[in-house]
Design a protein around this motif. Structure first.
Motif, PDB file in Angstrom:
ATOM      1  N   LEU A  65       0.832  -1.199   0.000  1.00 50.35           N
ATOM      2  CA  LEU A  65       0.000   0.000   0.000  1.00 50.35           C
ATOM      3  C   LEU A  65       0.870   1.254   0.000  1.00 50.35           C
ATOM      4  N   LEU A  66       1.967   1.225   0.757  1.00 54.71           N
ATOM      5  CA  LEU A  66       2.868   2.375   0.792  1.00 54.71           C
ATOM      6  C   LEU A  66       3.509   2.606  -0.577  1.00 54.71           C
ATOM      7  N   ARG A  67       3.901   1.520  -1.259  1.00 56.01           N
ATOM      8  CA  ARG A  67       4.503   1.659  -2.589  1.00 56.01           C
ATOM      9  C   ARG A  67       3.506   2.216  -3.599  1.00 56.01           C
ATOM     10  N   LEU A  68       2.242   1.876  -3.438  1.00 58.53           N
ATOM     11  CA  LEU A  68       1.211   2.425  -4.316  1.00 58.53           C
ATOM     12  C   LEU A  68       1.065   3.930  -4.088  1.00 58.53           C
ATOM     13  N   ILE A  69       1.118   4.352  -2.823  1.00 59.29           N
ATOM     14  CA  ILE A  69       1.025   5.781  -2.517  1.00 59.29           C
ATOM     15  C   ILE A  69       2.251   6.524  -3.052  1.00 59.29           C
ATOM     16  N   ALA A  70       3.419   5.868  -2.988  1.00 57.69           N
ATOM     17  CA  ALA A  70       4.654   6.484  -3.474  1.00 57.69           C
ATOM     18  C   ALA A  70       4.704   6.543  -4.992  1.00 57.69           C
ATOM     19  N   GLY A  71       3.883   5.734  -5.667  1.00 58.26           N
ATOM     20  CA  GLY A  71       3.903   5.690  -7.120  1.00 58.26           C
ATOM     21  C   GLY A  71       4.906   4.702  -7.677  1.00 58.26           C
ATOM     22  N   PHE A  72       5.515   3.893  -6.817  1.00 61.50           N
ATOM     23  CA  PHE A  72       6.467   2.888  -7.282  1.00 61.50           C
ATOM     24  C   PHE A  72       5.760   1.748  -8.007  1.00 61.50           C
ATOM     25  N   GLU A  73       4.484   1.539  -7.680  1.00 60.89           N
ATOM     26  CA  GLU A  73       3.668   0.542  -8.354  1.00 60.89           C
ATOM     27  C   GLU A  73       2.309   1.158  -8.661  1.00 60.89           C
ATOM     28  N   GLN A  74       1.637   0.604  -9.667  1.00 61.77           N
ATOM     29  CA  GLN A  74       0.309   1.078 -10.037  1.00 61.77           C
ATOM     30  C   GLN A  74      -0.736   0.057  -9.585  1.00 61.77           C
ATOM     31  N   PRO A  75      -1.858   0.515  -9.046  1.00 65.27           N
ATOM     32  CA  PRO A  75      -2.883  -0.437  -8.594  1.00 65.27           C
ATOM     33  C   PRO A  75      -3.467  -1.224  -9.759  1.00 65.27           C
ATOM     34  N   THR A  76      -3.797  -2.474  -9.492  1.00 62.35           N
ATOM     35  CA  THR A  76      -4.454  -3.284 -10.517  1.00 62.35           C
ATOM     36  C   THR A  76      -5.844  -2.740 -10.811  1.00 62.35           C
ATOM     37  N   HIS A  77      -6.542  -2.339  -9.778  1.00 56.63           N
ATOM     38  CA  HIS A  77      -7.858  -1.708  -9.918  1.00 56.63           C
ATOM     39  C   HIS A  77      -7.914  -0.528  -8.955  1.00 56.63           C
ATOM     40  N   GLY A  78      -8.750   0.440  -9.265  1.00 53.66           N
ATOM     41  CA  GLY A  78      -8.929   1.584  -8.390  1.00 53.66           C
ATOM     42  C   GLY A  78      -7.933   2.696  -8.672  1.00 53.66           C
ATOM     43  N   SER A  79      -7.933   3.712  -7.804  1.00 51.87           N
ATOM     44  CA  SER A  79      -7.071   4.870  -8.029  1.00 51.87           C
ATOM     45  C   SER A  79      -6.432   5.350  -6.734  1.00 51.87           C
ATOM     46  N   VAL A  80      -5.234   5.906  -6.889  1.00 57.88           N
ATOM     47  CA  VAL A  80      -4.507   6.541  -5.782  1.00 57.88           C
ATOM     48  C   VAL A  80      -4.209   7.967  -6.203  1.00 57.88           C
ATOM     49  N   ARG A  81      -4.552   8.922  -5.337  1.00 56.41           N
ATOM     50  CA  ARG A  81      -4.289  10.332  -5.616  1.00 56.41           C
ATOM     51  C   ARG A  81      -3.519  10.932  -4.455  1.00 56.41           C
ATOM     52  N   VAL A  82      -2.473  11.668  -4.782  1.00 58.13           N
ATOM     53  CA  VAL A  82      -1.686  12.395  -3.789  1.00 58.13           C
ATOM     54  C   VAL A  82      -1.717  13.871  -4.166  1.00 58.13           C
ATOM     55  N   SER A  83      -2.172  14.687  -3.265  1.00 55.83           N
ATOM     56  CA  SER A  83      -2.314  16.127  -3.533  1.00 55.83           C
ATOM     57  C   SER A  83      -3.156  16.369  -4.784  1.00 55.83           C
ATOM     58  N   GLY A  84      -4.130  15.485  -5.010  1.00 57.86           N
ATOM     59  CA  GLY A  84      -5.059  15.658  -6.105  1.00 57.86           C
ATOM     60  C   GLY A  84      -4.597  15.120  -7.442  1.00 57.86           C
ATOM     61  N   ALA A  85      -3.428  14.485  -7.492  1.00 58.98           N
ATOM     62  CA  ALA A  85      -2.905  13.978  -8.764  1.00 58.98           C
ATOM     63  C   ALA A  85      -2.360  12.569  -8.575  1.00 58.98           C
ATOM     64  N   GLU A  86      -2.099  11.884  -9.691  1.00 61.83           N
ATOM     65  CA  GLU A  86      -1.473  10.576  -9.600  1.00 61.83           C
ATOM     66  C   GLU A  86      -0.076  10.723  -8.990  1.00 61.83           C
ATOM     67  N   PRO A  87       0.295   9.809  -8.077  1.00 66.01           N
ATOM     68  CA  PRO A  87       1.615   9.926  -7.448  1.00 66.01           C
ATOM     69  C   PRO A  87       2.747   9.749  -8.446  1.00 66.01           C
ATOM     70  N   ARG A  88       3.803  10.544  -8.278  1.00 69.09           N
ATOM     71  CA  ARG A  88       4.984  10.466  -9.135  1.00 69.09           C
ATOM     72  C   ARG A  88       6.164  10.027  -8.278  1.00 69.09           C
ATOM     73  N   PRO A  89       6.791   8.904  -8.595  1.00 71.33           N
ATOM     74  CA  PRO A  89       7.906   8.397  -7.780  1.00 71.33           C
ATOM     75  C   PRO A  89       9.002   9.435  -7.607  1.00 71.33           C
ATOM     76  N   GLY A  90       9.411   9.640  -6.360  1.00 64.32           N
ATOM     77  CA  GLY A  90      10.482  10.571  -6.064  1.00 64.32           C
ATOM     78  C   GLY A  90      10.085  12.032  -6.099  1.00 64.32           C
TER      79      GLY A  90
END
Length: 284
Positions: A65-90
């Protein structure tokens, strides 16, 4: 802690810097008959400035779950948003791993300067920013020392300083103190608690420890056994301002919450009906 507090959903401005929104997320590894569902479905909203702790037994999907929030992996289904956008690694978040992952051929200064470079900080500002970061994690005077010349706890402090270099509004920490001795672990817990309080950053912290979760978190989410889903979602009413760490750890309220979270983790791992705490506040 009333029943309404336990069931209330946090109000999140999805566009606010540092906020996290996870909607109907499922993540699988492998394909076809080999597919293994590690997480999900998970719905989770983290308001900006919150210190969320993910806790659960080994293999429940906390780190996934943490890697999904970090953007290191993409969810198989559903969406993760950080600050209103898709997470960008680093870019979207600073990340601290279980091991420091420093460059051993560089000095402490060199490791921090590299983080400042990738953060886009102008070279002229490096000395001031570096000194500020090292002071923030209690490493004044170590700039010229090599990584192998400092202790494991100091190395993890350097890793935290690097994660703070970009001034991301979100800080992700994946069991960063698991390999450290008890005294060093407690000191670094206090440091992280203070740093996030002073900077107002949102934090998502992964741990196995009920005690660590209660000490650090303003909110604790317990994950069930794999595939990880949200079991109890518990607001923590302990003070987060100017309070003595030892006094807090020794308080009856802390001990009660620690026992409740420990029970909830065991119940979730066994797929039992989770224990719902009645928690009390702490009066320092």
């Amino acid at each position: 802690m009333s029943s309404s507090e336990l069931t209330a959903k946090p109000v999140v401005d999805a566009e606010r810097a540092g906020s996290v929104r996870i909607e109907q997320v499922t993540h699988q590894y492998g394909r076809g008959g080999e597919a293994f569902t590690a997480v999900g479905p998970v719905d989770l909203a983290v308001p900006a400035g919150e210190f969320l702790v993910l806790v659960g037994a080994s293999g429940c999907g906390k780190s996934t779950l943490l890697r999904l929030i970090a953007g290191f992996e993409q969810p198989t289904h559903g969406s993760v948003r950080v600050s209103g956008a898709e997470p960008r690694p680093g870019v979207s978040a600073g990340v601290v791993f279980q091991t420091p992952r420093l460059f051993p051929w560089r000095t402490v200064r060199g490791n921090v300067d590299l983080a400042l470079r990738y953060a886009g900080v102008g070279r002229a500002q490096w000395p001031e920013r570096r000194a500020e970061l090292l002071a923030r994690v209690g490493l004044e005077g170590t700039e010229r020392r090599r990584v192998w010349e400092i202790s494991g706890g100091q190395q993890q402090r350097v890793a935290i300083a690097r994660a703070l270099a970009a001034e991301n509004p979100l800080l992700l920490l994946d069991e960063p103190f698991a390999a450290l001795d008890a005294l060093t672990r407690e000191r670094l817990q206090e440091d992280v608690r203070q740093v996030t309080e002073r900077t107002g950053r949102t934090a998502v912290f992964v741990t196995h420890s009920a005690e660590e979760a209660v000490f650090l978190g303003s909110r604790i989410v317990v994950l069930t056994k794999s595939p990880g889903t949200v079991a109890p979602d518990l607001p923590i009413s302990l003070p987060r301002g100017d309070v003595d760490a030892e006094e807090l750890r020794n308080s009856p309220e802390f001990a009660e919450l620690r026992a409740q979270v420990s029970h909830a983790v065991k119940a979730a791992a066994a797929a039992c009906t989770p224990y719902t705490p009645s928690g009390k506040g702490f009066d320092p």
